[in-house]
Design a protein around this motif. Structure first.
Motif, short mmCIF file in Angstrom:
data_model
loop_
_atom_site.label_atom_id
_atom_site.label_comp_id
_atom_site.label_asym_id
_atom_site.label_seq_id
_atom_site.Cartn_x
_atom_site.Cartn_y
_atom_site.Cartn_z
N MET A 1 0.85 -1.16 0.00
CA MET A 1 0.00 0.00 0.00
C MET A 1 0.90 1.23 0.00
N SER A 2 0.58 2.21 -0.80
CA SER A 2 1.41 3.40 -0.89
C SER A 2 1.12 4.34 0.26
N ASP A 3 2.08 5.28 0.51
CA ASP A 3 1.88 6.28 1.56
C ASP A 3 0.66 7.14 1.28
N LYS A 4 0.39 7.38 0.00
CA LYS A 4 -0.76 8.21 -0.38
C LYS A 4 -2.06 7.56 0.11
N ASN A 5 -2.18 6.25 -0.06
CA ASN A 5 -3.38 5.54 0.35
C ASN A 5 -3.48 5.44 1.87
N GLN A 6 -2.35 5.33 2.57
CA GLN A 6 -2.36 5.23 4.02
C GLN A 6 -2.81 6.53 4.66
N ASN A 7 -2.45 7.66 4.08
CA ASN A 7 -2.78 8.96 4.65
C ASN A 7 -4.18 9.42 4.28
N GLN A 8 -4.80 8.78 3.30
CA GLN A 8 -6.13 9.17 2.87
C GLN A 8 -7.17 8.70 3.88
N GLU A 9 -8.03 9.63 4.33
CA GLU A 9 -9.06 9.25 5.30
C GLU A 9 -10.16 8.47 4.62
N VAL A 10 -10.73 7.54 5.37
CA VAL A 10 -11.84 6.76 4.85
C VAL A 10 -13.11 7.56 5.07
N ALA A 11 -13.90 7.72 4.03
CA ALA A 11 -15.14 8.49 4.12
C ALA A 11 -16.13 7.73 4.99
N PRO A 12 -16.88 8.44 5.85
CA PRO A 12 -17.88 7.75 6.67
C PRO A 12 -18.93 7.11 5.78
N GLU A 13 -19.42 5.97 6.22
CA GLU A 13 -20.41 5.24 5.44
C GLU A 13 -21.70 5.15 6.23
N LEU A 14 -22.80 5.45 5.58
CA LEU A 14 -24.10 5.36 6.25
C LEU A 14 -24.54 3.91 6.33
N HIS A 15 -25.16 3.57 7.44
CA HIS A 15 -25.75 2.23 7.59
C HIS A 15 -27.21 2.39 7.89
N PRO A 16 -28.11 1.77 7.24
CA PRO A 16 -27.86 0.81 6.18
C PRO A 16 -27.23 1.46 4.95
N LYS A 17 -26.70 0.63 4.08
CA LYS A 17 -25.98 1.06 2.88
C LYS A 17 -26.80 2.05 2.07
N ASN A 18 -26.11 2.98 1.47
CA ASN A 18 -26.70 4.00 0.59
C ASN A 18 -27.69 4.91 1.31
N GLY A 19 -27.69 4.90 2.62
CA GLY A 19 -28.54 5.81 3.37
C GLY A 19 -30.01 5.46 3.37
N GLU A 20 -30.37 4.28 2.92
CA GLU A 20 -31.78 3.89 2.86
C GLU A 20 -32.26 3.48 4.24
N ILE A 21 -33.34 4.07 4.69
CA ILE A 21 -33.92 3.74 5.98
C ILE A 21 -35.38 3.37 5.76
N THR A 22 -35.79 2.27 6.34
CA THR A 22 -37.17 1.83 6.21
C THR A 22 -37.86 1.97 7.56
N PHE A 23 -39.04 2.55 7.55
CA PHE A 23 -39.84 2.70 8.76
C PHE A 23 -41.09 1.84 8.63
N ILE A 24 -41.51 1.30 9.74
CA ILE A 24 -42.83 0.68 9.81
C ILE A 24 -43.72 1.76 10.40
N MET A 25 -44.66 2.22 9.66
CA MET A 25 -45.51 3.32 10.09
C MET A 25 -46.66 2.80 10.95
N PRO A 26 -46.85 3.40 12.13
CA PRO A 26 -47.96 2.96 12.98
C PRO A 26 -49.31 3.41 12.40
N SER A 27 -50.31 2.63 12.67
CA SER A 27 -51.66 2.99 12.21
C SER A 27 -52.19 4.14 13.06
#
Length: 146
Positions: A1-27
């Motif tokens: 791994m190069s120094d360039k890749n080691q110094n690069q910060e990892v971007a935060p990742e949303l969970h669940p993937k792609n930022g999709e959130i599912t709600f169960i809506m109450p009646s």
């Protein structure tokens, strides 16, 4: 791994993937029932201060001991807080005399804590004094026995 890749910060990742959130809506019936529902156990943890203990001298508090939490004061010195639950609310306490009494107590053990009074330090601070009795119940061993 190069120094360039080691110094690069990892971007935060949303969970669940792609930022999709599912709600169960109450009646609407469930929402109406929620608005009229009573309350049960309190889930918010509070800190029981020495003034509270001293104001309740002679009044026993029966609760389950749920272990210790280590914390640090403003100077970075470590100290312990006891985690307790009285069946209605969860609370923590950090009074030294109480912590020392609970040091060899098993997790889940029922205890009766009674503030018996207080003493003054040379600096004039009140220190609550306690009687701590072990009850014949442990949350994890025999709580369901009759």
């Amino acid at each position: 791994m190069s120094d360039k890749n080691q110094n690069q910060e990892v971007a935060p990742e949303l969970h669940p993937k792609n930022g999709e959130i599912t709600f169960i809506m109450p009646s609407t019936n469930a929402i109406g029932a929620l608005k009229n529902a009573g309350t049960g156990r309190k889930l918010t943890v509070s800190y029981k201060e020495k003034s509270e203990w001293i104001s309740e001298i002679g009044i026993p508090v029966e609760c389950f001991f749920l272990g210790f939490k280590e914390a640090s004061d403003a100077k970075g010195n470590p100290y312990f807080m006891a985690k307790l639950h009285d069946g209605v609310k969860a609370f923590i306490a950090a009074q030294t005399v109480l912590i020392q009494a609970l040091m060899n107590t098993k997790m889940g053990q029922g205890v009766r804590i009674t503030c018996t009074g207080s003493t003054k330090t040379t600096g004039g601070n009140d220190i609550p004094l306690f009687d701590v009795d072990e009850l014949e119940i442990n949350l994890f061993e025999n709580a369901d026995e009759g």
